[in-house]
Design an enzyme around this catalytic site. Structure first.
Site, short mmCIF file in Angstrom:
data_model
loop_
_atom_site.label_atom_id
_atom_site.label_comp_id
_atom_site.label_asym_id
_atom_site.label_seq_id
_atom_site.Cartn_x
_atom_site.Cartn_y
_atom_site.Cartn_z
N ARG A 190 0.84 -1.19 0.00
CA ARG A 190 0.00 0.00 0.00
C ARG A 190 0.88 1.25 0.00
NH1 ARG A 190 -2.11 -3.65 3.81
NH2 ARG A 190 -4.27 -4.30 3.44
N HIS A 296 -3.06 2.74 -5.88
CA HIS A 296 -3.67 1.56 -5.26
C HIS A 296 -4.09 0.54 -6.31
CE1 HIS A 296 -5.44 -0.54 -1.88
NE2 HIS A 296 -6.52 -0.77 -2.62
N ARG A 299 -1.76 -2.42 -6.74
CA ARG A 299 -1.97 -3.53 -5.80
C ARG A 299 -3.03 -4.48 -6.37
NH1 ARG A 299 -1.73 -4.91 -0.18
NH2 ARG A 299 -3.76 -5.39 0.74
N HIS A 322 -4.35 -9.35 4.53
CA HIS A 322 -5.76 -9.27 4.90
C HIS A 322 -6.04 -10.21 6.07
CE1 HIS A 322 -6.81 -7.86 0.57
NE2 HIS A 322 -6.65 -6.84 1.38
N TYR A 331 -10.42 -11.69 -6.01
CA TYR A 331 -9.42 -11.86 -7.07
C TYR A 331 -9.52 -13.26 -7.68
CZ TYR A 331 -7.39 -7.57 -5.26
OH TYR A 331 -7.20 -6.27 -4.86
#
Length: 353
Positions: A190, A296, A299, A322, A331
């Site tokens: 990030r 972002h 990512r 996460h 994803y």
């Protein structure tokens, strides 16, 4: 005249029902109220119903604890206070904790239509505050009952770049920020994480993430990730090892605590997040990427490519930092849709289409 409510959260106080003409009258009223509380004739909860929502909300932000048990991050507290000041306070702040669902619906309907994400976040904050008040017996029920009130679609669509476009962007930013773009895509860090990296965190083989920097009013604040899962060591893809070596040699001071991406090369102060975002936005305009592309999105790009290459949900979750598999599943779903599209294309080729 106001006084603390026994048994309530720290520092929570209520106002008298009227303004007294003399100090003697105010003191007499306060004595009667205290006697009624001690005798059980007046419940603290009913007294707290006179508390202004804005007063309770400020106390809530001040004493709120994160999932890890610590105080809110300064940037998070500043964001909450911004929503209270700009979105919630002007209409609801002076009302008491007896606010009704009808009032909440009217407030929500009057929010500007051009800021759906901000509106949803302000509503979510208000709902959390009211939930705490309900748990403490200061509200009879949750007044925030708008279905989907805290949900919205991103105003700026998320874009997946191609590997070639990642290189385009890396070549378009100032040279001392080139590696930040590559790490964003291939290590999925990030922005706040990449700006707080230190020389000792980065090698040609791994990137260690255990801190991030935020920029609330008053200056940069360095702290741990939001969850324990955010602390992670990320493998650097071998094809980017040389870029790491070159950057460390050319742009980074020798101490282990030196910033790889400071405000200016060789300095020791953080590059501000808004300045970094500006540099990326300017560079995007010199590439084939849409102008809505943001750091972002790198990512997102990296995780999409990882999913398409066969990464499992657990692997994506660990690499992302996460705490739940929810985002990793997205994803995986995108990868599945891409695979179905490829299969359809193969069928068309087989049929001579």
């Amino acid at each position: 005249m106001r006084y603390a409510v026994p048994g309530s959260r720290p520092n929570l106080s209520v106002n008298a029902p009227a303004t007294f003409s003399t100090k003697r009258a105010a003191t007499a009223w306060l004595a009667r109220a205290r006697t009624e509380i001690l005798d059980g004739a007046l419940r603290p909860g009913s007294l707290a119903s006179r508390v202004a929502l804005a007063e309770y909300a400020e106390e809530w932000v001040t004493n709120r604890r994160s999932a890890r048990g610590g105080p809110l991050r300064p940037s998070t507290a500043a964001t909450y206070r911004h929503y209270l000041r700009k979105q919630i306070g002007p209409t609801l702040g002076a009302l008491t904790l007896e606010v009704t669902p009808a009032v909440i619906r009217a407030w929500n309907a009057a929010l500007p239509s051009g800021t759906p994400t901000i509106n949803a976040r302000a509503y979510a904050l208000l709902k959390s505050i009211c939930s705490s008040a309900v748990e403490e017996g200061l509200m009879p029920s949750q007044p925030c009952a708008i279905r989907g009130g805290a949900q919205t679609r991103a105003k700026t669509p998320v874009v997946t770049a191609t590997p070639a476009q990642v290189i385009e962007l890396a070549d378009a930013v100032p040279e001392h920020l080139r590696l930040a773009i590559l790490l964003g895509a291939w290590c999925q860090v990030r922005a706040g994480e990449v700006l707080e990296l230190r020389r000792g965190d980065v090698t040609e083989e791994t990137v260690r993430v255990d801190r991030g920097v935020t920029f609330p009013p008053g200056g940069p604040v360095v702290g741990p990730p939001k969850t324990g899962a955010g602390v992670r060591t990320i493998a650097v893809p071998p094809h980017r090892a040389q870029a790491v070596r070159d950057h460390l040699k050319q742009w980074v001071n020798s101490p282990d605590d030196a910033l790889p991406f400071p405000r200016h090369p060789g300095e020791t102060s953080h590059l501000h997040l808004s300045t970094f975002a500006h540099e990326v936005n300017v560079a995007v305009k010199r590439t084939s990427l849409p102008e809505t592309f943001r750091f972002h999105h790198l990512r997102h790009t990296g995780f999409t490519l990882a999913a398409q290459s066969g990464a499992t949900v657990a692997e994506l979750q660990a690499r992302a930092g996460h705490s739940t598999p929810h985002m990793a599943l997205k994803y995986q779903h995108a990868s599945s849709e891409r695979d179905q599209s490829l299969a359809a294309t193969l069928s068309r080729l087989a049929d001579g289409g």
